[in-house]
Design an enzyme around this catalytic site. Sequence first.
Site, mmCIF file in Angstrom:
data_model
loop_
_atom_site.group_PDB
_atom_site.id
_atom_site.type_symbol
_atom_site.label_atom_id
_atom_site.label_comp_id
_atom_site.label_asym_id
_atom_site.label_seq_id
_atom_site.Cartn_x
_atom_site.Cartn_y
_atom_site.Cartn_z
ATOM 1 N N GLY A 107 98.782 84.680 110.379
ATOM 2 C CA GLY A 107 100.341 84.841 110.461
ATOM 3 C C GLY A 107 100.824 84.227 109.286
ATOM 4 O O GLY A 107 100.236 84.383 108.437
ATOM 5 N N ARG A 108 102.110 83.784 109.305
ATOM 6 C CA ARG A 108 102.717 83.284 108.069
ATOM 7 C C ARG A 108 102.238 82.278 107.420
ATOM 8 O O ARG A 108 101.821 82.008 106.324
ATOM 9 C CB ARG A 108 104.388 82.838 108.361
ATOM 10 N N ILE A 109 101.810 81.003 108.360
ATOM 11 C CA ILE A 109 101.199 79.950 108.045
ATOM 12 C C ILE A 109 99.785 80.242 107.825
ATOM 13 O O ILE A 109 99.200 79.541 106.600
ATOM 14 C CB ILE A 109 101.627 78.662 109.253
ATOM 15 N N GLY A 137 98.396 73.887 114.401
ATOM 16 C CA GLY A 137 99.060 74.852 115.198
ATOM 17 C C GLY A 137 99.802 74.298 116.598
ATOM 18 O O GLY A 137 100.896 73.783 116.298
ATOM 19 N N ARG A 138 98.977 74.267 117.445
ATOM 20 C CA ARG A 138 99.437 73.561 118.622
ATOM 21 C C ARG A 138 98.520 72.629 119.346
ATOM 22 O O ARG A 138 97.271 73.428 119.407
ATOM 23 C CB ARG A 138 100.052 74.264 119.808
ATOM 24 N N ASP A 154 97.066 67.526 113.495
ATOM 25 C CA ASP A 154 98.512 67.150 113.289
ATOM 26 C C ASP A 154 99.054 67.187 114.888
ATOM 27 O O ASP A 154 100.294 66.876 114.830
ATOM 28 C CB ASP A 154 99.070 68.051 112.308
ATOM 29 N N GLU A 190 101.439 65.029 123.370
ATOM 30 C CA GLU A 190 102.336 64.362 122.281
ATOM 31 C C GLU A 190 103.217 63.542 122.992
ATOM 32 O O GLU A 190 103.807 63.788 123.894
ATOM 33 C CB GLU A 190 102.645 65.256 121.292
ATOM 34 N N HIS A 237 102.129 65.133 114.090
ATOM 35 C CA HIS A 237 102.844 66.092 114.111
ATOM 36 C C HIS A 237 104.158 66.241 112.982
ATOM 37 O O HIS A 237 105.054 66.373 113.315
ATOM 38 C CB HIS A 237 103.643 66.321 115.501
HETATM 39 P P1 NAP Z 1 103.175 83.673 113.185
HETATM 40 O O1 NAP Z 1 103.433 84.199 111.806
HETATM 41 O O2 NAP Z 1 103.742 84.489 114.414
HETATM 42 O O3 NAP Z 1 101.448 83.426 113.178
HETATM 43 C C1 NAP Z 1 101.015 83.348 114.376
HETATM 44 C C2 NAP Z 1 99.550 84.189 114.407
HETATM 45 O O4 NAP Z 1 98.712 83.886 115.349
HETATM 46 C C3 NAP Z 1 99.726 85.530 114.142
HETATM 47 O O5 NAP Z 1 99.027 86.212 113.222
HETATM 48 C C4 NAP Z 1 99.518 86.164 115.531
HETATM 49 O O6 NAP Z 1 98.857 87.459 115.330
HETATM 50 C C5 NAP Z 1 98.430 85.013 115.855
HETATM 51 N N1 NAP Z 1 98.206 84.910 117.220
HETATM 52 C C6 NAP Z 1 99.061 84.928 118.289
HETATM 53 N N2 NAP Z 1 98.399 84.993 119.457
HETATM 54 C C7 NAP Z 1 97.142 84.779 119.337
HETATM 55 C C8 NAP Z 1 95.933 84.782 120.220
HETATM 56 N N3 NAP Z 1 96.074 84.617 121.643
HETATM 57 N N4 NAP Z 1 94.865 84.819 119.610
HETATM 58 C C9 NAP Z 1 94.750 84.692 118.316
HETATM 59 N N5 NAP Z 1 95.710 84.927 117.552
HETATM 60 C C10 NAP Z 1 97.004 85.039 117.909
HETATM 61 O O7 NAP Z 1 103.641 82.049 113.314
HETATM 62 P P2 NAP Z 1 103.795 81.018 111.923
HETATM 63 O O8 NAP Z 1 105.014 80.920 111.554
HETATM 64 O O9 NAP Z 1 102.517 81.041 111.276
HETATM 65 O O10 NAP Z 1 103.396 79.792 113.013
HETATM 66 C C11 NAP Z 1 102.319 79.546 113.697
HETATM 67 C C12 NAP Z 1 102.228 78.354 114.536
HETATM 68 O O11 NAP Z 1 102.139 77.245 113.749
HETATM 69 C C13 NAP Z 1 103.797 78.196 115.342
HETATM 70 O O12 NAP Z 1 103.747 78.825 116.590
HETATM 71 C C14 NAP Z 1 103.604 76.728 115.801
HETATM 72 O O13 NAP Z 1 102.973 76.404 117.007
HETATM 73 C C15 NAP Z 1 102.762 76.069 114.744
HETATM 74 N N6 NAP Z 1 103.464 75.140 113.569
HETATM 75 C C16 NAP Z 1 102.977 73.926 113.707
HETATM 76 C C17 NAP Z 1 103.870 72.963 112.950
HETATM 77 C C18 NAP Z 1 103.426 71.401 112.849
HETATM 78 O O14 NAP Z 1 104.237 70.917 112.422
HETATM 79 N N7 NAP Z 1 102.167 71.285 112.818
HETATM 80 C C19 NAP Z 1 104.930 73.509 112.106
HETATM 81 C C20 NAP Z 1 105.134 74.806 112.082
HETATM 82 C C21 NAP Z 1 104.457 75.728 113.083
HETATM 83 P P3 NAP Z 1 99.538 88.553 116.504
HETATM 84 O O15 NAP Z 1 100.636 88.027 117.204
HETATM 85 O O16 NAP Z 1 99.729 89.528 115.230
HETATM 86 O O17 NAP Z 1 98.521 89.048 117.363
HETATM 87 C C1 8YV Z 2 108.244 70.516 114.208
HETATM 88 C C2 8YV Z 2 106.904 72.643 114.534
HETATM 89 O O1 8YV Z 2 107.582 69.399 114.083
HETATM 90 O O2 8YV Z 2 108.075 74.305 113.817
HETATM 91 C C3 8YV Z 2 107.212 74.071 114.724
HETATM 92 O O3 8YV Z 2 106.869 74.808 115.531
HETATM 93 O O4 8YV Z 2 105.920 72.382 115.548
HETATM 94 C C4 8YV Z 2 107.360 71.621 113.743
HETATM 95 O O5 8YV Z 2 107.709 72.112 112.674
HETATM 96 C C5 8YV Z 2 109.420 70.570 115.086
HETATM 97 O O6 8YV Z 2 109.991 71.915 115.365
HETATM 98 C C6 8YV Z 2 110.247 69.600 114.770
HETATM 99 O O7 8YV Z 2 110.386 68.796 116.071
#
Ligand code: NAP
Ligand code: 8YV
Length: 309
Positions: free
Chosen positions: A149-151, A226-227, A251, A256, A274
Amino acid sequence: MYTVLKVARLPDMLSEGLHARYEVLECSESGSELDASKARGIRALVANGESRVRADLIGRLPDLQVIVVFGVGYDGIDVAAARARGIVVTHTPDVLTDDVADFAITLMLGTARRIAKADQFVRSGQWQQGPFGFTRKVSGARLGIVGLGRIGMAIARRAAAFDMRISYHGRRPLAVDYPYYASLTELAAAVDFLVIAVGGGESTRHLVDAKVLAALGSEGILINVGRGSVVDEAALASALAQGRLLGAGLDVFEDEPRPHPGLLALDNVLLAPHMASATWDTRRAMSDLTLANLAAHFSGAAYPTPIPD
Ligand code: NAP
Ligand code: 8YV
């Protein structure tokens, strides 16, 4: 003045912004301490990416109209319960993508090159007894991305600069040049590094299980930005402890802020609290977007970033 309910720890810059504009009430995620008279009149709820906003809490708030998430992930929000009441959910996509992708690369390099261990090695004086052991090369290696996806795409762009050979797994193939694997186990078997960039929720729970870790193998490295729920953490701790996996950079965790205790004793895992999106610039942008979503709600304007349908 409108009343908003804050159910998560938020950065001061956002809390101050909320207090300057609204009457702010605070409560726990269960909402049990909120009496009915206080709950009445609350139109907006502010949560973060880690928050659990369950049907119970939504049910206690008869006037709730919008749930504003400070974060892109909203797997902790009961979206079905919100939608059943016509409550809108917003989040903060895009503004954090760069930081999270940067951090995935940081964890990948840090884990492969054993940077935490090397730092300890110098500080403890062990260097005086001889050189540090060899580590794993990253440039040119095979990288599998789970969730392009975006990330995930931003990670791929960065990894391309390291000449990494990129492939990916998702629910469906995308219009990109990278090879697609419908089977995550087959992707894991074909790469050196597996990076998780999908969100949480039931559809991704324990997507990375013992079988996927076995396929990644004793030379493989797992990175998770991711999560935590996406990875079976007990299976991961056991694979790392027994040398069935070379390393992991994490991360996010299943429970958590308590990583699986088995991980804490291991030196082939790099642990972060995180923090992937936690830079001043990005937290400012996330705060501004959170406030903009709230402002749009109360002014009747279009939401800048509602969650997708
Ligand atoms: P996004 O653009 O929606 O990307 C998510 C990707 O995962 C999409 O390509 C989606 O594809 C795919 N996906 C969804 N469900 C799936 C499944 N069951 N099996 C395989 N692939 C699947 O979201 P993003 O902005 O990149 O963010 C992704 C995630 O990163 C967030 O939801 C969050 O949990 C995590 N995150 C973590 C942090 C941190 O601090 N560590 C910070 C920001 C975000 P389709 O839906 O097209 O199938
Ligand atoms: C943050 C995140 O840690 O955007 C997410 O999904 O997991 C992180 O960017 C969080 O939302 C702030 O608590």
